[in-house]
Design a protein around this motif. Structure first.
Motif, PDB file in Angstrom:
ATOM      1  N   ASN A  17      32.544 -32.999  46.733  1.00 54.45           N
ATOM      2  CA  ASN A  17      33.287 -31.956  47.436  1.00 54.45           C
ATOM      3  C   ASN A  17      34.727 -31.895  46.959  1.00 54.45           C
ATOM      4  N   TYR A  18      35.160 -30.689  46.594  1.00 55.62           N
ATOM      5  CA  TYR A  18      36.537 -30.461  46.158  1.00 55.62           C
ATOM      6  C   TYR A  18      37.149 -29.335  46.986  1.00 55.62           C
ATOM      7  N   ALA A 147      39.904 -36.887  39.735  1.00 48.98           N
ATOM      8  CA  ALA A 147      40.456 -36.562  41.052  1.00 48.98           C
ATOM      9  C   ALA A 147      40.852 -35.096  41.136  1.00 48.98           C
ATOM     10  N   SER A 148      41.100 -34.467  39.980  1.00 49.81           N
ATOM     11  CA  SER A 148      41.469 -33.050  39.979  1.00 49.81           C
ATOM     12  C   SER A 148      41.093 -32.414  38.650  1.00 49.81           C
ATOM     13  N   PHE A 149      40.920 -31.106  38.660  1.00 46.65           N
ATOM     14  CA  PHE A 149      40.666 -30.353  37.434  1.00 46.65           C
ATOM     15  C   PHE A 149      41.029 -28.893  37.678  1.00 46.65           C
ATOM     16  N   ASN A 150      41.178 -28.148  36.581  1.00 52.66           N
ATOM     17  CA  ASN A 150      41.557 -26.739  36.669  1.00 52.66           C
ATOM     18  C   ASN A 150      40.542 -25.863  35.945  1.00 52.66           C
ATOM     19  N   VAL A 151      40.371 -24.665  36.462  1.00 51.64           N
ATOM     20  CA  VAL A 151      39.460 -23.686  35.867  1.00 51.64           C
ATOM     21  C   VAL A 151      40.223 -22.398  35.605  1.00 51.64           C
ATOM     22  N   VAL A 152      40.025 -21.838  34.433  1.00 47.45           N
ATOM     23  CA  VAL A 152      40.567 -20.521  34.096  1.00 47.45           C
ATOM     24  C   VAL A 152      39.387 -19.573  33.976  1.00 47.45           C
ATOM     25  N   ALA A 153      39.417 -18.482  34.720  1.00 46.73           N
ATOM     26  CA  ALA A 153      38.269 -17.581  34.782  1.00 46.73           C
ATOM     27  C   ALA A 153      38.684 -16.128  34.584  1.00 46.73           C
ATOM     28  N   THR A 154      37.679 -15.312  34.336  1.00 48.74           N
ATOM     29  CA  THR A 154      37.859 -13.867  34.254  1.00 48.74           C
ATOM     30  C   THR A 154      36.875 -13.207  35.206  1.00 48.74           C
ATOM     31  N   ILE A 155      37.390 -12.328  36.055  1.00 48.68           N
ATOM     32  CA  ILE A 155      36.537 -11.569  36.973  1.00 48.68           C
ATOM     33  C   ILE A 155      36.409 -10.152  36.426  1.00 48.68           C
ATOM     34  N   TYR A 156      35.184  -9.693  36.296  1.00 48.85           N
ATOM     35  CA  TYR A 156      34.921  -8.341  35.797  1.00 48.85           C
ATOM     36  C   TYR A 156      34.674  -7.417  36.986  1.00 48.85           C
ATOM     37  N   THR A 169      42.304 -18.228  38.541  1.00 44.16           N
ATOM     38  CA  THR A 169      42.422 -19.675  38.325  1.00 44.16           C
ATOM     39  C   THR A 169      41.949 -20.424  39.559  1.00 44.16           C
ATOM     40  N   LEU A 170      41.445 -21.632  39.328  1.00 42.95           N
ATOM     41  CA  LEU A 170      41.097 -22.553  40.401  1.00 42.95           C
ATOM     42  C   LEU A 170      41.769 -23.886  40.105  1.00 42.95           C
ATOM     43  N   ALA A 171      42.562 -24.376  41.025  1.00 45.73           N
ATOM     44  CA  ALA A 171      43.179 -25.693  40.922  1.00 45.73           C
ATOM     45  C   ALA A 171      42.493 -26.585  41.954  1.00 45.73           C
ATOM     46  N   CYS A 172      41.623 -27.473  41.478  1.00 43.68           N
ATOM     47  CA  CYS A 172      40.737 -28.217  42.375  1.00 43.68           C
ATOM     48  C   CYS A 172      41.136 -29.685  42.499  1.00 43.68           C
ATOM     49  N   THR A 173      41.068 -30.190  43.720  1.00 42.96           N
ATOM     50  CA  THR A 173      41.373 -31.585  44.019  1.00 42.96           C
ATOM     51  C   THR A 173      40.252 -32.149  44.891  1.00 42.96           C
ATOM     52  N   ALA A 174      39.837 -33.354  44.600  1.00 44.54           N
ATOM     53  CA  ALA A 174      38.759 -33.975  45.364  1.00 44.54           C
ATOM     54  C   ALA A 174      39.111 -34.051  46.840  1.00 44.54           C
TER      55      ALA A 174
END
Length: 208
Positions: A17-18, A147-156, A169-174
């Motif tokens: 879970n993040y 413990a954390s990671f980032n996602v770069v996305a494109t929404i169409y 973008t998603l900035a995720c932390t556990a």
């Protein structure tokens, strides 16, 4: 982490879970809970200095309904693609933790469910490179998520023009208190030589 070609490989499959701060098109869509499922394989055991071959890894995100509805109703999203460039796998043994980067963890364009309550699942695939088992490895190696990671996305979007692209973008932390251990690999120490040294000669030297 090892590919399935390795003898005595074990499959690892676990959910985590993040909490992810999500931004799209300049809008802050909130800090939302996102499920993360990690899947890969590892060998049953390794020895210090042994090279663990590259292996595929799959990370699947389960997006919450509130985020699906916001993306569809506010952004007008019909599909999305993306990836993470800072994802890692952690290896912990002998009191030390090493981060092994996953160079490219990508998810190709996939439709966003438009109907309320339909699960929004985003699988991403990548490859963990070769890993040399540390010389200080002992007992076992714990394999884990960061413990954390980032996602770069494109929404169409479908409007105002078909396939308009909105950066996200998603900035995720556990989540607090999370156990990020995916699995473990036993460490087998190098065997000592079993041959006894040759005995000393028992014949007394000749007298003068």
């Amino acid at each position: 982490m090892i590919g399935s070609s390795v003898a005595n490989a074990a499959e690892l499959d676990k959910n985590f879970n993040y909490m992810c701060v999500v931004k799209a098109g300049g809008l802050n869509l909130g800090n939302r809970p996102v499920g993360v499922r990690a899947q890969t394989t590892v060998p049953d055991s390794v020895s210090p200095g042994e090279v663990i071959p590259a292996t595929p890894v799959t990370i699947t995100l389960s997006m919450p309904e509130v985020l699906r509805s916001s993306t569809v109703d506010i952004i007008g999203g019909i599909a999305a693609s993306g990836g993470s460039t800072d994802s890692v796998v952690t290896l912990t043994t002998g009191g030390q933790t090493t981060n092994v980067a996953i160079p490219s963890l990508d998810s190709p364009r996939r439709d966003i469910p438009q109907e309320a309550g339909t699960p929004w699942i985003i699988p991403a695939a990548g490859t963990v490179p070769d890993i040399t088992t540390p010389d200080y490895a002992v007992d076992s190696i714990a394999v884990g998520l960061p413990a954390s990671f980032n996602v770069v996305a494109t929404i169409y979007t479908a409007a105002p023009a078909p396939d308009d692209q909105v950066p996200a973008t998603l900035a995720c932390t556990a989540a607090a208190g999370s156990d990020l251990t995916l699995g473990s690999i036993a460490v087998t120490p190098d065997e000592e030589p079993t041959t006894e040294p040759t005995t000393e000669p028992t014949t007394e030297p000749t007298t003068e």
